[in-house]
Write a protein that holds these residues in place. Structure first.
Motif: not given
Length: 696
Positions: A334-343, A345-355, A375-381
């Motif tokens: 997939m396109a890099p931009l689409q991948r970043i959007v998914l990452l 979303k993944a960070e947002a939901y994982c953060s809510m789950g952690l809270t 892992d997700i935050q590492g991919l998002l630099h």
């Protein structure tokens, strides 16, 4: 790499508590929301649910304290799945009622029930405090069932805090008590929860060993209907971990079917949550089930402890889609931009789950949250938060999954198995002891029966000897009576002979007039006549008396005229011109008695009166008959010198001996009057005469 969160079975906590303390009512619609829905009308099911709750509230206002305790429990059941905060409020009021009643059993129930809404609201510390108080009270009042329930839920609370060692200890203690009191429902829940600890530790064989047998006992239990789907849910989790997808899907689908039939939306949400793991190769399907679970929890209980895990799973799925790991065969990534959007979303939901997870303190899930988020935050630099989360996850993992911790769990389970075998051995020894005692009791019973048989035989022989002796005595008595009768007959014969001779002499004297001088002849004749008549009177009295002494003799009752009785007395004593006898009686008066007995009594009393008046020129005797209070009364009175107590003694004292010399008059009167139920009363007046009163 995606890490999917699949909980150990902490979901059993709330339902376990619910099943333990649901006694008065079950909520009619667990899925109905109490939070605002933007709808103008309510469904029929929601209307019934509202009417039910309103009726309970109305009844609560006028109920007695003991009834309020039960109604508050019903309200807790009605709100637990839709508004746990309100359920907690009702349970606190229920505890206040129990304390007011000073009922330790009620207080124990209330404290244990308080833990349920607290767990739903992620208030684990308070739930643990209340459960320990409830257990202490149950132990104080020796309520084994309440103790087992408190231990079961303490295990669930400990498991929710990732203290698997404490959880297993509580579950095994609960299971042991449940087996001791033979509570199948509680044994099943304890077994499922023991299995959940082994599941959390990755020992799926042990988890299956404790969970699978529960299904065979479901039909024999009478309690919470959610037990069967919970067991199926747990088995689905086990088989999922063992990569037995077909079996896992089978048990999940059966659990869904049962939860849907029970209208248990929370149960449905839990299985939707677990189904995510089966559809990792199909992210769209996995997200479908995850959001279905999220929708139910958002509507019913946003603070439920599994909400955070579900949010984390949504984040994990987006992370998987971003990495495109389920589709390694695709040629074009997939396109890099689409991948970043998914990452993102993944960070947002994982953060809510952690809270959310930080509120429940479930260490297993927190490890996954920290590592996945790193892992997700590492991919998002985002390297700094990624490093911090990775360190937190590593530290928590080291503390939770150390070898010492695993050894503790294994040792604890081994101790339980040893204790279980010891209990079984003790039970068998107890059974053998009971059987030995039963044999002794049986032998004792046989000996006792033999003794009783011997006693019965001895008693029979003794009775036979006594009966023989009694027959001999009766025969001897009959002979004695015959001797007595012959004696009286002989005495009568012997007395009559001289009397007859005397009478003959009198007649000879009259016929041989002139042989002796007339004066001597007259004196002798008169003397002989008097003696002869006295002898005849004595004979007559004695014959009458002996007749009255016969045991089997019965008076012949008949109606007789009082005037005839008085005429007989007048005729009998017509030769006593020196005494005047008067008679007074109502015309036509009759008596029901033995004529000869009564005539003998009257003659004796009249004769005694005449004797007492001897030598008295104006002697008078008065006979009177009358009716008094339905009874006949005869009285005889005279104006003689009266009678002394000594002279009256034979009339009342049966032990006084009788003789011809002393006279048989009053003895005869006493015995004959007794035979005809005649009551005699005497009114003596010394110097003025005496009155005898006869009442028939």
């Amino acid at each position: 790499m995606m890490r999917l969160s699949v909980p150990a079975a902490g979901y059993i906590v709330a339902m376990t508590v619910c099943c333990c303390f649901s006694s008065l009512a079950q909520t009619k619609a667990t899925g109905s929301t109490e939070t605002a829905r933007q709808e103008t009308t309510l469904s029929p099911e929601e209307i019934r649910d509202k009417v039910y709750k309103d009726s309970l509230e109305k009844a609560l206002a006028t109920a007695s304290d003991s009834t309020r305790f039960k109604i508050l429990s019903a309200l807790d059941q009605a709100y637990i799945n839709s508004n746990p905060a309100k359920s907690l409020e009702y349970e606190k009021r229920r505890l206040a009622v129990a304390e007011k009643l000073q009922n330790l059993h009620y207080e124990s129930f209330a404290y244990i029930a308080l833990s349920r809404p607290a767990i739903y609201l992620n208030d684990i510390p308070d739930a643990k405090i209340w459960l320990k108080k409830g257990y202490a009270l149950a132990e104080q009042v020796k309520d084994s069932l309440a103790m087992a329930k408190a231990l079961l839920n303490l295990g669930s609370v400990s498991q929710a805090s990732s203290d698997q060692t404490a959880a297993l200890d509580y579950y095994l203690r609960s299971l042991r008590i449940a087996k001791a009191i033979r509570d199948t429902l509680l044994m099943n829940f304890s077994s499922i929860n023991v299995g959940s600890v082994h599941y959390a530790e990755g020992n799926y064989v042990k988890a299956e060993e404790y969970t699978l047998p529960v299904l065979s006992q479901i039909d024999s239990t009478r309690g919470d209907p959610q037990q069967a789907p919970k067991a199926m849910e747990m088995l689905g989790n086990i088989y999922f971990k063992e990569n037995k997808s077909a079996l896992a899907r089978y048990y999940y689908e059966n659990g869904i079917r049962l939860y849907a039939r029970q209208k248990n939306n929370l149960g449905l949400a839990t299985i939707y949550y677990h189904l995510v793991g089966l559809y990792l190769s199909r992210p769209d399907s996995a997200l479908y089930f995850a959001f279905k679970a999220k929708d139910i929890w958002d509507r019913t209980n946003p603070d439920y402890f599994m909400v955070g895990e579900n949010l984390f799973n949504i984040g994990a799925i987006y992370y998987s889609m971003a990495e495109d790991s389920p589709h390694p065969a695709k040629e074009n990534r997939m396109a890099p931009l689409q991948r970043i959007v998914l990452l993102q979303k993944a960070e947002a939901y994982c953060s809510m789950g952690l809270t959310s997870g930080l509120k429940t303190h479930r260490a297993e899930e927190l490890i996954s949250y920290y590592n996945q988020l790193a892992d997700i935050q590492g991919l998002l630099h985002e390297y700094k938060p990624a490093y911090e989360n990775a360190i937190k996850g590593a530290r928590l993992n080291d503390s939770l999954y150390s070898q010492d911790e695993k050894n503790k769990l294994a040792s604890m389970d081994e101790k339980y198995q040893v204790q279980l075998r010891e209990d079984q051995l003790a039970g068998k020894n107890h059974d053998l002891s009971i059987q030995s005692r039963q044999i002794y009791y049986l032998l004792g019973g046989i000996v006792l029966l033999a003794i009783i048989g011997g006693l019965v035989y001895w008693q029979s022989r003794t009775r036979k000897r006594l009966n023989t002796r009694l027959l001999v005595l009766n025969r001897e008595l009959d002979e004695a009576n015959q001797v007595k009768t012959r004696f009286v007959g002989i005495l009568n014969h012997d007395l009559k002979a001289p009397v007859s001779n005397l009478i003959n002499i009198v007649h000879l004297q009259k016929e041989g007039a002139g042989i002796v001088d007339p004066s001597t002849t007259a004196a002798l004749g008169e003397r002989v006549r008097i003696q002869a008549e006295n002898l005849l009177e004595s004979i007559e009295d004695m014959l009458s008396w002996s007749k009255g002494q016969m045991k089997n003799f019965q008076p012949q009752m008949d109606w007789i005229s009082v005037s005839d009785l008085f005429a007989d007395i007048a005729n009998h004593f017509s030769g006593s011109p020196q005494v005047t006898i008067n008679f007074t009686a109502p015309e036509g008066m009759k008596l029901n008695t033995d004529e000869y007995f009564l005539k003998t009594i009257l003659r004796n009393l009249t004769g005694n009166a005449i004797k007492s008046l001897a030598g008295q020129p104006d002697g008078r005797i008065q006979w009177t008959a009358r009716q008094e209070e339905g009874k006949a009364v005869l009285t005889i009175s005279d104006n003689g010198p009266g009678i002394t107590a000594t002279q009256l003694q034979p009339l009342y004292d049966e032990s006084l001996p009788s003789s011809l010399k002393a006279g048989l008059g009053l003895h005869l009167v006493r015995d004959l009057s007794k035979a005809i139920n005649c009551v005699i009363a005497v009114s003596p007046t010394p110097g003025k005469g005496v009155e005898f009163r006869l009442t028939l």
